[in-house]
Design a protein around this motif. Structure first.
Motif, short mmCIF file in Angstrom:
data_model
loop_
_atom_site.label_atom_id
_atom_site.label_comp_id
_atom_site.label_asym_id
_atom_site.label_seq_id
_atom_site.Cartn_x
_atom_site.Cartn_y
_atom_site.Cartn_z
N CYS A 81 0.82 -1.20 0.00
CA CYS A 81 0.00 0.00 0.00
C CYS A 81 0.86 1.26 0.00
CB CYS A 81 -0.94 0.00 1.20
SG CYS A 81 -0.06 -0.17 2.78
N GLU A 82 2.04 1.15 0.58
CA GLU A 82 2.86 2.36 0.78
C GLU A 82 3.43 2.91 -0.52
OE1 GLU A 82 5.85 1.51 3.67
OE2 GLU A 82 4.43 0.87 5.20
N ASN A 83 3.83 2.01 -1.40
CA ASN A 83 4.52 2.52 -2.60
C ASN A 83 3.58 2.98 -3.70
OD1 ASN A 83 3.66 0.04 -3.64
ND2 ASN A 83 5.61 -0.95 -3.17
N GLY A 120 -14.13 10.31 2.47
CA GLY A 120 -13.01 10.35 1.55
C GLY A 120 -11.70 9.91 2.14
N ILE A 121 -11.72 9.35 3.35
CA ILE A 121 -10.51 8.94 4.04
C ILE A 121 -10.44 7.41 4.09
CG2 ILE A 121 -9.27 8.97 6.25
CD1 ILE A 121 -9.29 11.62 4.81
N MET A 122 -9.26 6.88 3.85
CA MET A 122 -9.03 5.45 4.00
C MET A 122 -8.63 5.18 5.45
SD MET A 122 -9.09 2.61 2.32
CE MET A 122 -9.08 3.16 0.61
N GLU A 123 -9.16 4.12 6.03
CA GLU A 123 -8.79 3.75 7.39
C GLU A 123 -8.61 2.25 7.49
OE1 GLU A 123 -12.64 3.65 10.08
OE2 GLU A 123 -12.53 5.55 8.99
N CYS A 180 0.80 5.02 -2.77
CA CYS A 180 0.11 6.20 -2.26
C CYS A 180 0.80 7.46 -2.79
CB CYS A 180 0.10 6.21 -0.74
SG CYS A 180 -0.76 7.65 -0.05
N PRO A 181 0.10 8.32 -3.51
CA PRO A 181 0.75 9.50 -4.10
C PRO A 181 1.06 10.60 -3.09
CG PRO A 181 -1.59 9.53 -4.59
CD PRO A 181 -1.32 8.23 -3.90
N VAL A 182 0.52 10.51 -1.87
CA VAL A 182 0.70 11.58 -0.90
C VAL A 182 1.34 11.10 0.39
CG1 VAL A 182 -1.16 13.04 -1.80
CG2 VAL A 182 -1.67 11.27 -0.09
N MET A 183 1.88 9.89 0.37
CA MET A 183 2.54 9.30 1.56
C MET A 183 1.62 9.30 2.78
SD MET A 183 6.50 10.50 1.36
CE MET A 183 6.92 9.41 2.72
N TYR A 219 -5.89 3.81 -4.05
CA TYR A 219 -4.85 2.97 -4.67
C TYR A 219 -4.36 1.91 -3.67
CZ TYR A 219 -4.50 6.67 -8.23
OH TYR A 219 -4.76 7.58 -9.21
N CYS A 220 -4.26 2.33 -2.41
CA CYS A 220 -3.75 1.41 -1.39
C CYS A 220 -4.67 0.21 -1.22
CB CYS A 220 -3.57 2.14 -0.06
SG CYS A 220 -5.06 2.95 0.54
#
Length: 961
Positions: free
Chosen positions: A806-808, A873-876, A810-813, A835-836
């Protein structure tokens, strides 16, 4: 690999199972796969009753942490933005206080923040439950803040002051002819029974306990065989063999937390006495049956035949066993005889004859006093179905002048509600002690609002040895009062109930210490009653054999571990909790067998009409493996018509399908199932049950494990390539281990996670669209014959990968690796690309599609202030309860010591009733429990071939075949 390319399981079922034997969902085994709907089908839920716009749905049923309504007429708690002028010594802003209390039969600790109860945990000092809890315990705080709770005492629908209420009711009771009867649930509180006794003396009243879902046959059988009307106690840890016929002791029977703790201790392959063996015979798939080593799907009539066959096999009355049951009986008898004095034989039927025969079998085996016992009565009065039915008859003849319903709702959950309602019309004084408006309070002239348990004092005998004290952790939120204090006032008993309880135990133990610890052993060696050896059970065996079987399909009514008998049906946490077996939420449904579904063209979601000739309901069907072919099952606890908006008119009330034959019979109805032509999609959190040929769950047998501890885990180790620099692993490095041999799938951990981390409740329609928000799920897989499958449960959460995919992407870290090995989600950075989620192979990330409704002022009191509220709009996802990790570190720092193993327990870990089902700790500490688990030969990670290097590890599942 496509489904059709998978290797067959080797059975004749034609299921097209995977290499490891686990197969695709039921429809693909029973029906044409073309009937399966797409995940976001526009037409799938056309029968959904709420207006079909997202905005209306969220407004009406969306629910945040609670779905409790905010109406204009209620008083909002005052929130003062002022500092303390007279600061309380025990309240420090930002620091939690803990109070020992009791919920149901579970000793608990209640966490409060600034005076608000926000979380329940098990009491580890308890020698009964050892810190475990169940799903209702975990959800209980939300019921405390239920906006549907009654506000004040009422007479004829008008609010009155308590003094006026007491005066009017005393006058009515003293001047009304006929019986005065107090009706309560089964009571395990010595002090409460003393209060009832004083009330009885004052008004010459009688006391009739009533349980909506009754186990009274167990106590009545014990009265016959042991001379005491009390429940049986078990020690599953001491039993080498457990044989259960329809008894869901891990889910809904007795103290399931205690049972699970004992049971899972003996499921350890390293137990000094070895792993126990569990044989289950049942007509529908239960949580307990899903954990059995040998599970046999048999009808209720076949179970009676097997009980009698076992009695004959171990030395009782002769009985000729039906041909289809001979093999089962032979195996059970062989296992029991080989483990005489170290076995358990239990039945789930609420039939006195069946329980007397079961007691005789345990006596013949010499199990009493070793794995099971019947102790003397310890301040308890248990429900008697016959007494309540007799009371209804007396009310109908006008012999009862006053009836007080205390915490019971029989107008809803008595099997003949129409008869009871007619009887109540002939009673002059109908009094309801209830926390919320219900079907019974709607028929009452006098309504006395009860405190929630966390607003009350009390005591509970949670076992024959242990007393658990209850103390209030918050002042009453509304104008309610403890029902015991109301009875005290009516009976003229002075003082408070706190004084009453304290005086009850004066001189018997240190009150302050007991209140601090929450539990106290009051009888080290309770008197154990002996089995009546002179009892001739032949008459009971003959009566059991003569039990009549109706024509048509056998309709079995049962309870779910979350919603239960319906008392907590207005709790959205419980409604949204996936059933451990079906994974369905927000409804009851008709379970049918795969064989019946195939023969009658029924698929999951088809609305069917279920009828026994007297009662008829229309509910969606669900095709459930492990259901007996001529059996259909439907859950109790739904169909409330006087309740809060969460529970009201949700599902159908099937209590009318319960029958009566001296005790309430939950499998005594027979009838028909007929398709209506309508479709109502089920809101399930898991509809895909295949592992696609991957070794997600690794398993072995106990025999193989004893020969080779690596058995089941000797898979090909893939070569992995590192394309990123490895993370440094200095300092604390957190990891988790989940023992698949211990996890029963009970799902208490899911609600614990919800409560701890402010996970929103999204409602039925969103669940049906696969938009559930649970950070933790428990996957359930089937194996083998669909009519008699093996089942495996696997908790699945964010795996906190060192090479997190998931980390690589994410466009906004927004998702990054922490220095102590956790995959962190930075909410303020997340822009919701998802994307993650697409790149996560475990599918454990959740997306907030909406700003879920959080307008209820009372519901917001349950929120954990240590955890932020996520917006649209937030991923958790699972954060490994980072707030608890930080709190543990700060506590150690304040105490100027090193962090110790066990200082930090995650919410899922602390709620788990299983023994070491979930472990968390520092893998860099060689002496920690987690380090020892990670060195175990059974340890593996899921999807190892992807080289994502998860920090969540699993221990192989072991069955004692």
């Amino acid at each position: 690999m496509s489904i059709n390319e998978n290797k067959d399981c080797g059975t004749s079922c034609g299921c097209g199972t995977q290499v490891n034997g686990y197969w695709q969902d039921v429809e693909q085994k029973v029906l044409d796969p073309k009937v399966l709907k797409q995940e976001f089908s526009d037409n799938e839920f056309d029968s959904f009753s709420v207006q079909k716009t997202r905005r209306n749905f969220l407004k009406i049923m969306g629910f945040s942490v609670s779905a409790l309504p905010l109406t204009g007429c209620i008083k909002i708690p005052v929130r003062k933005a002022l500092p303390y002028l007279n600061k309380q010594d025990n309240v420090i802003p930002g620091v939690a206080n803990w109070y020992a209390s009791t919920h149901g039969m579970t000793p608990v600790l209640v966490k409060t923040r600034e005076g608000r109860p926000i979380k329940v945990e098990g009491n580890e000092k308890s020698s009964t439950t050892f810190g475990g809890t169940n799903s209702q315990d975990q959800a209980s705080v939300l019921s405390l803040y239920d906006s549907n709770r009654l506000r004040s005492a009422m007479i004829d629908g008008k609010e009155v002051e308590w003094a006026d209420f007491d005066k009017a009711l005393i006058n009515a009771l003293e001047n009304t002819e006929g019986e005065t009867v107090v009706i309560t649930p089964s009571i395990y509180s010595p002090s409460a029974l003393d209060v009832i006794s004083k009330f009885k003396s004052k008004f010459s009243a009688s006391h009739v306990p009533f349980d909506a879902v009754s186990n009274s046959a167990v106590a009545k059988a014990n009265l016959i065989t042991h001379g005491t009307m009390t429940n049986t106690e078990y020690d599953f840890e001491k039993a080498n063999v457990v044989v259960s016929l329809g008894n869901d002791f891990l889910g809904t029977f007795g103290n399931s937390v205690r049972n699970t703790k004992q049971y899972t201790r003996r499921r350890s392959a390293k137990h000094p006495q070895g792993m126990n063996r569990h044989i289950q015979v049942e007509s529908i798939m239960t949580l307990t049956g899903s954990n059995a080593d040998f599970r046999y799907t048999r009808s209720e009539a076949a179970q009676r035949d097997i009980i009698l066959g076992v009695l004959a096999g171990v030395g009782g009355d002769a009985h000729v066993v039906a041909a289809e049951n001979k093999e089962v009986v032979a195996q059970i008898v062989k296992e029991l005889k080989a483990n005489a004095g170290k076995s358990l034989f239990i039945v789930g039927s609420n039939d006195v004859n069946a329980n007397v025969v079961a007691n005789k079998i345990n006596a013949l085996l010499g199990n009493y006093g070793k794995t099971t016992w019947v102790s003397k009565n310890h301040g308890e009065v248990l429900a008697d179905d016959e007494s309540f039915s007799s009371l209804v008859e007396r009310m109908n003849t006008g012999k009862v002048g006053s009836v007080l319903f205390v915490g019971v709702n029989p107008v809803y959950n008595y099997h003949d509600s129409a008869k009871l309602t007619a009887a109540l019309s002939k009673v002059k004084n109908v009094v309801s002690f209830a926390s919320s408006a219900d079907e019974t309070s709607a028929k009452a002239k006098y309504i006395a609002p009860m405190n929630h348990v966390f607003e009350s004092w009390g005591d509970t005998m949670v076992s024959s040895k242990e007393l658990s004290l209850t103390q209030p952790v918050i002042q009453p939120l509304f104008g309610s009062r403890m029902w015991t204090e109301t009875l005290m006032s009516l009976a003229g008993v002075s003082g408070t109930y706190y004084d009453f309880v304290k005086a009850k135990w004066a001189g018997k133990f240190d009150w302050n210490k007991a209140l601090h610890d929450g539990v106290i052993i009051v009888d080290e060696n309770p008197t154990i009653n002996s089995f009546n050896q002179g009892l001739n059970v032949s008459s009971y065996a003959k009566a059991l054999k003569a039990t009549k079987t109706g024509s048509g399909l056998n309709i079995v009514t049962y309870v779910k571990s979350a919603v239960g008998n319906g008392d907590m049906a207005n709790n959205p946490f419980l409604q949204e909790l996936p059933d451990p077996i079906t994974k369905a939420t927000w409804d009851n449904y008709v379970m049918v067998s795969p064989i019946y579904a195939k023969e009658n063209g029924i698929k999951s979601g088809d609305v069917v009409e279920l009828s026994n000739g007297k009662s008829t309901v229309k509910l969606p069907a669900i095709v459930q493996p492990g259901t007996e072919k001529n059996t259909v099952a439907v859950a109790l606890g739904y169909g409330r018509n006087v309740a809060g908006k969460v529970a009201k008119n949700l599902g159908e009330n099937v209590y009318p399908f319960v029958t009566y034959n001296g005790s309430f019979n939950y499998a005594g109805s027979f009838g028909t199932v007929k398709k209506t032509g309508m479709f109502k999609g089920l809101a399930q959190t898991q509809t895909h049950h295949s592992m696609e040929g991957r070794d997600i769950i690794r398993e072995t047998t106990f025999a193989e494990y004893t020969k080779n501890p690596k058995a089941g885990n000797e898979v090909f180790k893939p070569k992995t390539v590192h394309i990123y620099p490895e993370h440094k692993k200095d300092g604390h490095q957190w990891a988790m281990a989940i023992n698949l041999a211990s996890c029963t799938g009970c799902s208490s951990c899911i609600i614990s996670c919800n409560a701890e981390n402010n996970v929103p409740v999204v409602g039925r329609k969103e669940i049906a669209m696969k938009r559930d928000m649970h950070w933790l799920r428990i996957d359930r897989y089937y194996k083998g014959d669909e009519n008699q499958p093996e089942v495996a449960h696997m908790p699945m959460l964010c795996q906190h990968c060192d090479n997190a995919p998931c980390e690589n992407v994410c466009p906004v870290m927004a998702t990054v690796q922490s220095s102590d090995g956790l995959n962190q989600q930075v909410y303020n950075r997340c822009v919701g690309t998802r994307y993650c989620a697409n790149n996560c192979p475990y599918k454990v990330r959740r997306f907030n599609w909406f700003n879920y409704d959080r307008s209820d002022e009372y519901a917001k009191m349950a929120l954990n202030p240590d955890v932020g509220i996520r917006t649209r709009g937030i991923m958790e996802k699972c954060s490994m309860c980072i707030q608890r990790i930080q709190d543990g570190k700060l506590t150690a720092k304040r105490e100027r010591r090193e962090l110790r193993d066990g200082d930090i327990k995650l919410a899922c870990q602390q709620s788990c009733p299983a023994d070491d089902g979930i472990l968390f700790g520092d893998m860099n500490d060689p002496n920690s429990k987690i380090s020892k688990h990670l060195a175990d030969e059974r340890k593996y990670v899921v999807l190892e071939e992807l080289n994502v290097q998860p920090r969540v590890n699993y221990l192989t599942k072991i069955r004692n075949k």
